[in-house]
Every structure is written in structure tokens, then in C-alpha cells.
Design an enzyme around this catalytic site. Structure first.
Site, PDB file in Angstrom:
ATOM      1  CE  LYS A   1     -53.649 -96.082  40.980  1.00  0.00           C
ATOM      2  NZ  LYS A   1     -54.049 -94.673  40.852  1.00  0.00           N
TER       3      LYS A   1
ATOM      4  CB  SER B   1     -58.937 -90.598  46.014  1.00  0.00           C
ATOM      5  OG  SER B   1     -59.617 -89.858  45.035  1.00  0.00           O
TER       6      SER B   1
END
Length: 164
Positions: A52, A139
Site C-alpha cells: 500500500k 486515513s
């Protein structure tokens, strides 16, 4: 000797709430607080998730989560870099907590829940929704605000601001 994870009524005592927490937000903290009221122990497992390409390194994200949850007696924080089902098995935990903000989260989380169940039939996934005031917080949104040097201190726990 490890206590059985079930109490005599057959209910679950421990749960895992996993994620990259890049960074942990007030939405995550909302889910953690609510899970800690349901379960005797909640393990927050911070995934390394190098694929990620997180903004913060793994150790820093673990530090953020520990700081945000330091006053929660039944919450423990660990880092991990395995399949969640393997971590759950190692910890002898059969319940996974997942947060759902919107319908768009549901499809992905449902697939993950089924995938985890296909790997371990004893795993249960419990889905918790954040309060309405935290439903928009993610986030991803926080990272974008940080990148553009916007005001984000109302979206993350104050303890995380202190760590930054």
C-alpha cells in the site's frame, strides 16, 4: 496455561481489529472504544502493508496506535506482517472487528470476511459502524489533507498529533 477464548455461555472474549492505520483516525478510535466495551480484550494489529506504500513507516504507525489507546486497559497493540487469519490462530482469537463507514466499504469487507472464513471456518467477523460524526473520516482523507498542509488535527487523536 492459556484460558479458553470462550466463556461458559459460548461468547467470545477477545477480538482483533486490524488495519494499516496510516494514520489512525478518530473514526478508528471510535470503533476501538466501542469494541473494547463489547470484548474483554481487543488486539489492535497494525499491518505492515508495504504494497500500500504507507505514508508512515510501520514502527511509527504502531507508535501512533499505542499512543492513541494508552489509556484503554483492555486494548493491546501489535504489529504484524502475515495473513490476519494466521495471526488470529497464533493468538487463539476467533473474532475479527471491521469498521463500515458506507455501503462502498461493505462490498470489500464482505469479500474479506468470506475469504477469511474460507481459510478458517472458526473465524467470525463483527462489523461496527462509527458514529455518524466520524463516518466520513478515513486515513486516505487525512493523508491528502496532510500532503497539502491542511488542518487535520480534528481528524486524528490528539496523542497522534503529539507523536508527529
Amino acid at each position: 496455561m492459556q484460558k479458553d477464548i470462550y466463556n461458559y455461555s459460548g461468547s467470545y472474549k477477545k477480538a482483533i481489529y486490524s488495519g494499516t492505520f496510516d494514520p489512525i483516525t478518530i473514526g478508528h478510535l471510535d470503533i476501538i472504544k466501542r469494541a473494547s466495551n463489547i470484548f474483554e480484550e481487543v488486539i489492535i494489529s497494525v499491518a505492515k502493508s508495504e504494497l500500500k506504500k504507507p505514508m508512515y513507516d510501520h514502527d511509527k504507525r504502531v507508535e501512533f496506535v499505542k499512543a492513541a489507546t494508552r489509556n484503554m486497559e483492555n486494548v493491546k497493540v501489535i504489529g504484524f506482517d502475515t495473513l490476519l487469519v494466521d495471526l488470529a490462530k497464533d493468538l487463539k482469537i476467533n473474532t475479527i472487528i471491521r469498521g463500515l463507514r458506507a455501503v462502498s466499504d461493505f462490498e470489500f469487507e464482505l469479500q474479506m470476511g468470506y475469504a477469511n472464513s474460507s481459510l478458517n471456518k472458526n473465524l467470525e467477523t463483527v462489523y461496527l459502524m462509527p458514529t455518524l460524526e466520524h463516518a466520513f473520516v478515513s486515513s486516505t482523507i487525512v493523508r491528502e489533507i496532510i500532503r497539502f498542509e491542511g488542518k487535520f488535527d480534528h481528524l486524528v487523536p490528539k496523542e497522534v498529533i503529539e507523536c508527529m
